[in-house]
Design a protein around this motif. Structure first.
Motif, PDB file in Angstrom:
ATOM      1  N   ILE A  96       1.525   9.955   2.744  1.00 14.42           N
ATOM      2  CA  ILE A  96       2.602   8.661   2.647  1.00 14.42           C
ATOM      3  C   ILE A  96       3.434   8.788   4.085  1.00 14.42           C
ATOM      4  O   ILE A  96       3.620   7.728   4.552  1.00 14.42           O
ATOM      5  CB  ILE A  96       3.334   8.877   1.341  1.00 14.42           C
ATOM      6  N   LYS A  97       3.921   9.954   4.150  1.00 20.12           N
ATOM      7  CA  LYS A  97       4.523  10.000   5.597  1.00 20.12           C
ATOM      8  C   LYS A  97       3.838   9.491   6.642  1.00 20.12           C
ATOM      9  O   LYS A  97       4.118   8.939   7.590  1.00 20.12           O
ATOM     10  CB  LYS A  97       5.047  11.587   5.924  1.00 20.12           C
TER      11      LYS A  97
ATOM     12  N   THR B 251      -6.813   8.663   3.459  1.00 23.18           N
ATOM     13  CA  THR B 251      -5.658   7.741   3.576  1.00 23.18           C
ATOM     14  C   THR B 251      -4.784   8.094   4.651  1.00 23.18           C
ATOM     15  O   THR B 251      -4.599   7.240   5.579  1.00 23.18           O
ATOM     16  CB  THR B 251      -4.735   7.839   2.208  1.00 23.18           C
ATOM     17  N   ALA B 252      -4.643   9.456   4.871  1.00 27.61           N
ATOM     18  CA  ALA B 252      -4.072   9.834   6.253  1.00 27.61           C
ATOM     19  C   ALA B 252      -4.948   9.718   7.454  1.00 27.61           C
ATOM     20  O   ALA B 252      -4.191   9.240   8.546  1.00 27.61           O
ATOM     21  CB  ALA B 252      -3.717  11.370   5.973  1.00 27.61           C
TER      22      ALA B 252
ATOM     23  N   ILE C 192       0.785  -1.395   0.183  1.00 28.14           N
ATOM     24  CA  ILE C 192       0.105   0.046   0.066  1.00 28.14           C
ATOM     25  C   ILE C 192       0.690   1.204  -0.015  1.00 28.14           C
ATOM     26  O   ILE C 192       0.578   2.362  -0.567  1.00 28.14           O
ATOM     27  CB  ILE C 192      -1.176  -0.087   1.138  1.00 28.14           C
ATOM     28  N   VAL C 193       1.971   1.184   0.741  1.00 23.48           N
ATOM     29  CA  VAL C 193       2.978   2.336   0.584  1.00 23.48           C
ATOM     30  C   VAL C 193       3.424   2.409  -0.687  1.00 23.48           C
ATOM     31  O   VAL C 193       3.313   3.597  -1.499  1.00 23.48           O
ATOM     32  CB  VAL C 193       4.240   2.085   1.530  1.00 23.48           C
TER      33      VAL C 193
ATOM     34  N   GLU D 143       1.269  14.408  10.652  1.00 21.73           N
ATOM     35  CA  GLU D 143       1.334  14.379   9.185  1.00 21.73           C
ATOM     36  C   GLU D 143      -0.582  14.422   8.708  1.00 21.73           C
ATOM     37  O   GLU D 143      -0.686  15.017   7.730  1.00 21.73           O
ATOM     38  CB  GLU D 143       1.923  13.112   8.507  1.00 21.73           C
ATOM     39  N   GLU D 144      -1.220  13.648   9.592  1.00 25.30           N
ATOM     40  CA  GLU D 144      -2.494  13.683   9.308  1.00 25.30           C
ATOM     41  C   GLU D 144      -3.290  15.167   9.335  1.00 25.30           C
ATOM     42  O   GLU D 144      -4.037  15.656   8.256  1.00 25.30           O
ATOM     43  CB  GLU D 144      -3.300  12.735  10.007  1.00 25.30           C
ATOM     44  N   SER D 145      -2.657  15.774  10.371  1.00 27.35           N
ATOM     45  CA  SER D 145      -3.449  17.221  10.535  1.00 27.35           C
ATOM     46  C   SER D 145      -2.679  18.269   9.138  1.00 27.35           C
ATOM     47  O   SER D 145      -3.466  19.013   8.962  1.00 27.35           O
ATOM     48  CB  SER D 145      -2.607  17.939  11.709  1.00 27.35           C
TER      49      SER D 145
END
Length: 224
Positions: free
Chosen positions: A134-135, A201-202, A28-29, A159-161
């Motif tokens: 991705i991160k 995704t995040a 998935i990455v 990273e999601e934020s």
């Protein structure tokens, strides 16, 4: 001797299970990295490669779930060992969803590019969305091999934020463009829907981080 042999067999089964999980997560990455490259290069063939990478994800997830059930039935693990196995069952659902997002994104973005939608004002936002998502996935999955995991969980949340903020800016830019050219409304709303797959995704990466931290530390999932 029999107990020792059973313990060795249990460890071997869990090692195989860990390998299966890591193989699925690497795919998935890789799929999201190829999707980023495909978008940057506007390469329609690369989008097909994304779909190819995740096409067996449902099957791989079922294999992991079946292995977990068999290990629990055969060895009756307790405490932290059982917690880890339960987390893996929940984890496969998140892996499948991230794979589905990559597949849907690749199919629809390929269509947008083939239809010659103008991305000149949008490229920067889409690339940044990809990079932060991705991160987030990578930080979350690194918890599998980490001793503690809390710092990686925090990094995943950061990273999601970022992804949320970039998506808001992307949405604002799109709406601004629509005010200038209302004929593009259908195209741009479709692009917005496609980009939302990256943003989600995040979100799923955070859920993965929660599950893996739960596997290591215990407690309640809601507390993470």
């Amino acid at each position: 001797m029999r107990v020792k042999r059973m313990l060795t067999t249990y460890q071997q089964r869990v090692k195989k299970l860990n390998s299966m999980v890591q193989d699925a997560t690497k795919k998935i990455v890789a799929a999201h990295k190829v999707a980023l490259s495909a978008f940057k290069n506007k390469d329609l063939d690369e989008f097909e490669a994304v779909i190819e990478l995740v096409k067996t994800m449902d099957e791989e997830a079922r294999d992991i779930d079946n292995d977990v059930v068999k290990i629990i039935a055969l060895f009756g693990p307790e405490a932290s060992e059982l917690r880890e196995l339960i987390a893996y069952i929940k984890l496969t659902n998140e892996i499948v969803r991230i794979g589905d997002y990559a597949k849907t994104y690749a199919k629809t973005m390929k269509r947008h590019i083939a239809n010659e939608i103008d991305f000149s004002k949008l490229d920067e936002y889409v690339v940044q969305l990809h990079e932060t998502a991705i991160k987030a996935i990578e930080f979350a999955l690194d918890i599998i091999e980490s001793e503690d995991g809390e710092e990686l969980y925090r990094k995943t949340m950061v990273e999601e934020s970022k992804t949320d903020e970039i998506f808001k800016l992307f949405e604002k830019e799109l709406l601004s463009d629509l005010c200038e050219d209302s004929e593009k409304i259908a195209d741009y709303l479709n692009v917005l829907s496609t980009a939302r797959k990256i943003e989600r995704t995040a979100d799923r990466a955070v859920e993965i981080a929660k599950l893996l931290l739960f596997a290591k530390k215990g407690g309640k999932l809601e507390s993470f």
